[in-house]
Design a protein around this motif. Structure first.
Motif, PDB file in Angstrom:
ATOM      1  N   GLY A  38       0.813  -1.210   0.000  1.00 25.76           N
ATOM      2  CA  GLY A  38       0.000   0.000   0.000  1.00 25.76           C
ATOM      3  C   GLY A  38       0.844   1.256   0.000  1.00 25.76           C
ATOM      4  N   LEU A  39       1.933   1.228   0.774  1.00 25.76           N
ATOM      5  CA  LEU A  39       2.852   2.370   0.782  1.00 25.76           C
ATOM      6  C   LEU A  39       3.438   2.596  -0.602  1.00 25.76           C
ATOM      7  CD1 LEU A  39       4.984   2.242   4.036  1.00 25.76           C
ATOM      8  CD2 LEU A  39       3.457   4.013   3.288  1.00 25.76           C
ATOM      9  N   ASN A  40       3.777   1.490  -1.304  1.00 24.65           N
ATOM     10  CA  ASN A  40       4.342   1.628  -2.644  1.00 24.65           C
ATOM     11  C   ASN A  40       3.330   2.242  -3.598  1.00 24.65           C
ATOM     12  OD1 ASN A  40       6.858   0.696  -2.127  1.00 24.65           O
ATOM     13  ND2 ASN A  40       6.435  -1.412  -2.703  1.00 24.65           N
ATOM     14  N   VAL A  41       2.058   1.817  -3.467  1.00 23.02           N
ATOM     15  CA  VAL A  41       1.008   2.392  -4.319  1.00 23.02           C
ATOM     16  C   VAL A  41       0.904   3.896  -4.078  1.00 23.02           C
ATOM     17  CG1 VAL A  41      -1.476   2.437  -4.685  1.00 23.02           C
ATOM     18  CG2 VAL A  41      -0.313   0.261  -4.512  1.00 23.02           C
ATOM     19  N   PHE A  42       0.905   4.282  -2.815  1.00 24.28           N
ATOM     20  CA  PHE A  42       0.845   5.695  -2.445  1.00 24.28           C
ATOM     21  C   PHE A  42       2.010   6.463  -3.065  1.00 24.28           C
ATOM     22  CE2 PHE A  42       1.151   9.383   0.159  1.00 24.28           C
ATOM     23  CZ  PHE A  42      -0.108   9.618   0.682  1.00 24.28           C
ATOM     24  N   GLN A  43       3.199   5.862  -2.919  1.00 30.41           N
ATOM     25  CA  GLN A  43       4.422   6.484  -3.421  1.00 30.41           C
ATOM     26  C   GLN A  43       4.352   6.704  -4.941  1.00 30.41           C
ATOM     27  OE1 GLN A  43       7.732   3.938  -2.745  1.00 30.41           O
ATOM     28  NE2 GLN A  43       8.757   5.470  -1.537  1.00 30.41           N
ATOM     29  N   ALA A  44       3.906   5.669  -5.663  1.00 33.11           N
ATOM     30  CA  ALA A  44       3.840   5.780  -7.121  1.00 33.11           C
ATOM     31  C   ALA A  44       2.865   6.871  -7.531  1.00 33.11           C
ATOM     32  CB  ALA A  44       3.434   4.444  -7.728  1.00 33.11           C
ATOM     33  N   SER A  45       1.795   7.073  -6.732  1.00 33.40           N
ATOM     34  CA  SER A  45       0.861   8.131  -7.093  1.00 33.40           C
ATOM     35  C   SER A  45       1.526   9.497  -6.977  1.00 33.40           C
ATOM     36  CB  SER A  45      -0.377   8.056  -6.206  1.00 33.40           C
ATOM     37  OG  SER A  45      -0.122   8.607  -4.942  1.00 33.40           O
ATOM     38  N   VAL A  46       2.400   9.649  -5.985  1.00 33.71           N
ATOM     39  CA  VAL A  46       3.129  10.923  -5.877  1.00 33.71           C
ATOM     40  C   VAL A  46       4.056  11.104  -7.072  1.00 33.71           C
ATOM     41  CG1 VAL A  46       4.695  12.259  -4.455  1.00 33.71           C
ATOM     42  CG2 VAL A  46       2.976  10.857  -3.384  1.00 33.71           C
ATOM     43  N   PHE A  47       4.705  10.008  -7.516  1.00 35.01           N
ATOM     44  CA  PHE A  47       5.564  10.104  -8.709  1.00 35.01           C
ATOM     45  C   PHE A  47       4.749  10.593  -9.896  1.00 35.01           C
ATOM     46  CE2 PHE A  47       8.114   6.254  -6.995  1.00 35.01           C
ATOM     47  CZ  PHE A  47       8.610   7.045  -5.994  1.00 35.01           C
ATOM     48  N   VAL A  48       3.558   9.989 -10.076  1.00 35.99           N
ATOM     49  CA  VAL A  48       2.719  10.376 -11.209  1.00 35.99           C
ATOM     50  C   VAL A  48       2.344  11.858 -11.101  1.00 35.99           C
ATOM     51  CG1 VAL A  48       0.514   9.980 -12.353  1.00 35.99           C
ATOM     52  CG2 VAL A  48       1.849   8.053 -11.561  1.00 35.99           C
ATOM     53  N   LEU A  49       2.063  12.318  -9.878  1.00 33.35           N
ATOM     54  CA  LEU A  49       1.728  13.733  -9.685  1.00 33.35           C
ATOM     55  C   LEU A  49       2.849  14.636 -10.199  1.00 33.35           C
ATOM     56  CD1 LEU A  49       0.003  16.012  -8.375  1.00 33.35           C
ATOM     57  CD2 LEU A  49       1.319  15.631  -6.309  1.00 33.35           C
ATOM     58  N   TYR A  50       4.082  14.332  -9.791  1.00 34.66           N
ATOM     59  CA  TYR A  50       5.208  15.180 -10.196  1.00 34.66           C
ATOM     60  C   TYR A  50       5.416  15.143 -11.702  1.00 34.66           C
ATOM     61  CZ  TYR A  50       7.118  16.693  -5.758  1.00 34.66           C
ATOM     62  OH  TYR A  50       7.300  17.329  -4.581  1.00 34.66           O
ATOM     63  N   ILE A  51       5.373  13.931 -12.287  1.00 31.23           N
ATOM     64  CA  ILE A  51       5.675  13.827 -13.712  1.00 31.23           C
ATOM     65  C   ILE A  51       4.602  14.510 -14.543  1.00 31.23           C
ATOM     66  CG2 ILE A  51       6.110  12.209 -15.590  1.00 31.23           C
ATOM     67  CD1 ILE A  51       8.322  12.261 -13.599  1.00 31.23           C
ATOM     68  N   THR A  52       3.330  14.396 -14.125  1.00 32.10           N
ATOM     69  CA  THR A  52       2.302  15.093 -14.905  1.00 32.10           C
ATOM     70  C   THR A  52       2.460  16.604 -14.803  1.00 32.10           C
ATOM     71  OG1 THR A  52       0.794  14.910 -13.031  1.00 32.10           O
ATOM     72  CG2 THR A  52       0.541  13.302 -14.779  1.00 32.10           C
ATOM     73  N   MET A  53       2.974  17.096 -13.664  1.00 29.70           N
ATOM     74  CA  MET A  53       3.177  18.541 -13.574  1.00 29.70           C
ATOM     75  C   MET A  53       4.289  19.000 -14.504  1.00 29.70           C
ATOM     76  SD  MET A  53       2.550  19.897  -9.762  1.00 29.70           S
ATOM     77  CE  MET A  53       3.846  19.050  -8.930  1.00 29.70           C
ATOM     78  N   GLY A  54       5.273  18.118 -14.777  1.00 22.06           N
ATOM     79  CA  GLY A  54       6.388  18.520 -15.624  1.00 22.06           C
ATOM     80  C   GLY A  54       6.092  18.461 -17.101  1.00 22.06           C
ATOM     81  N   LYS A  55       4.979  17.822 -17.481  1.00 23.98           N
ATOM     82  CA  LYS A  55       4.669  17.639 -18.903  1.00 23.98           C
ATOM     83  C   LYS A  55       4.174  18.931 -19.542  1.00 23.98           C
ATOM     84  CE  LYS A  55       2.882  15.605 -22.651  1.00 23.98           C
ATOM     85  NZ  LYS A  55       3.752  15.184 -23.753  1.00 23.98           N
TER      86      LYS A  55
END
Lengths: 120, 185
Positions: A38-55
């Motif tokens: 569950g922690l990993n799922v949470f973490q990956a969602s934060v990664f997606v947040l950052y990468i979508t902001m950079g696009k």
């Protein structure tokens, strides 16, 4: 207070949904391995947040090449690159703790561990 | 990704859960390729989908493969829903997806994109930023990995090594934790 959501903001809704799913797993599940997933799922969602902001729409990957003018923002990529590797290090440490708890208590279910602690 | 996460929530067989979490990482990696973050996609596919899954499977081999099925309380679901709605309300002021004028693109990023070719001389901007402009971050990252490696060794390694000494030839499942110490990207 208006809840009108701009159509360009759907990526944040996806991120929040994934994040809350991870949080839900961490809160409700008593199994320690599942908590770490569950922690990993949470973490990956934060990664997606950052990468979508950079696009940038119409941009390309940040590798310099003739003929391209618009690049996506490289800074979030760098930060997330670091975060992924650190995340795996913390995951490994958490799993080592799980293995150690299993050796000490004979179980990795949270409520059984608590019961053993109380009866001690 | 949403379906995968729901399956992770529902399933009680931990091997399936671990496999799905690897699949989730792989989906995240493909999403990163679509979003122009190729370096991140490489790392996520190798480290997130690869090494994490191996570590989780190793832990399962040392512990148990089934989660105990228990009654679920209602309160956390409400709590999580309320938090999610609050967060979505908070994103209403965020810049739209792909907007080139959003604040994130106006600070240091243009300098990296325009000047890194002259200052560093590498075509890949991510590499220039990682190794040069923000080299301290990478140093810190390596420190974190080193600390984690030492932590794992103290938790698992040394005690096993001692217990193995009197009874040699006894095979046991070790080597779960200390793998990521060597792969500092």
């Amino acid at each position: 207070m208006d809840f009108e959501i701009h159509p360009g903001l759907y990526n944040y809704a996806v991120v929040v949904m994934l994040m809350m799913a991870g949080l839900y797993i961490v809160i409700t599940r008593g199994n320690l391995v599942k908590k770490i997933v569950g922690l990993n799922v949470f973490q990956a969602s934060v990664f997606v947040l950052y990468i979508t902001m950079g696009k940038i729409i119409g941009g390309t990957a940040p590798i310099l090449e003739d003929g391209f003018k618009v690049y996506s923002n490289p800074l979030p990529h760098v930060l997330i690159l670091t975060a992924i590797v650190v995340g795996v290090a913390t995951t490994a440490l958490g799993l080592a703790l799980v293995v150690r708890i299993r050796e000490a208590y004979g179980t990795i279910e949270e409520d059984e561990i608590q019961r053993q602690d109380e009866s001690r | 990704m949403a379906i995968t996460v729901l399956a992770i929530i529902r399933l009680h067989n931990l091997v399936a859960v671990v496999m799905l979490s690897g699949f989730y990482s792989l989906l995240a990696a493909t999403l990163f390729v679509v979003l122009d973050a190729v370096d991140v996609a490489f790392t996520e596919a190798a480290v997130g989908a690869g090494i994490s899954t191996i570590l989780l499977l190793g832990t399962l081999a040392l512990t148990t493969q089934h989660e105990k099925i228990r009654a679920l309380p209602r309160f956390p679901l409400v709590l999580v829903a309320v938090t999610g709605i609050a967060l979505i309300y908070g994103t209403a002021d965020m810049p739209a997806f792909g907007d080139p004028d959003s604040p994130i693109h106006e600070h240091v990023a243009p300098r990296y994109i325009h000047d890194s070719a002259e200052e560093i001389g590498l075509p890949n901007i991510v590499t220039s930023v990682l190794a040069s402009y923000r080299g301290y971050d990478t140093l810190g990252e390596v420190t974190v990995i080193f600390t984690a490696g030492i932590g794992i060794l103290t938790l698992l390694g040394i005690r096993r090594w001692r217990s193995r000494k009197p009874a040699t030839g006894q095979s046991q499942g070790n080597g779960t934790g200390d793998a990521p110490g060597g792969d500092a990207t």
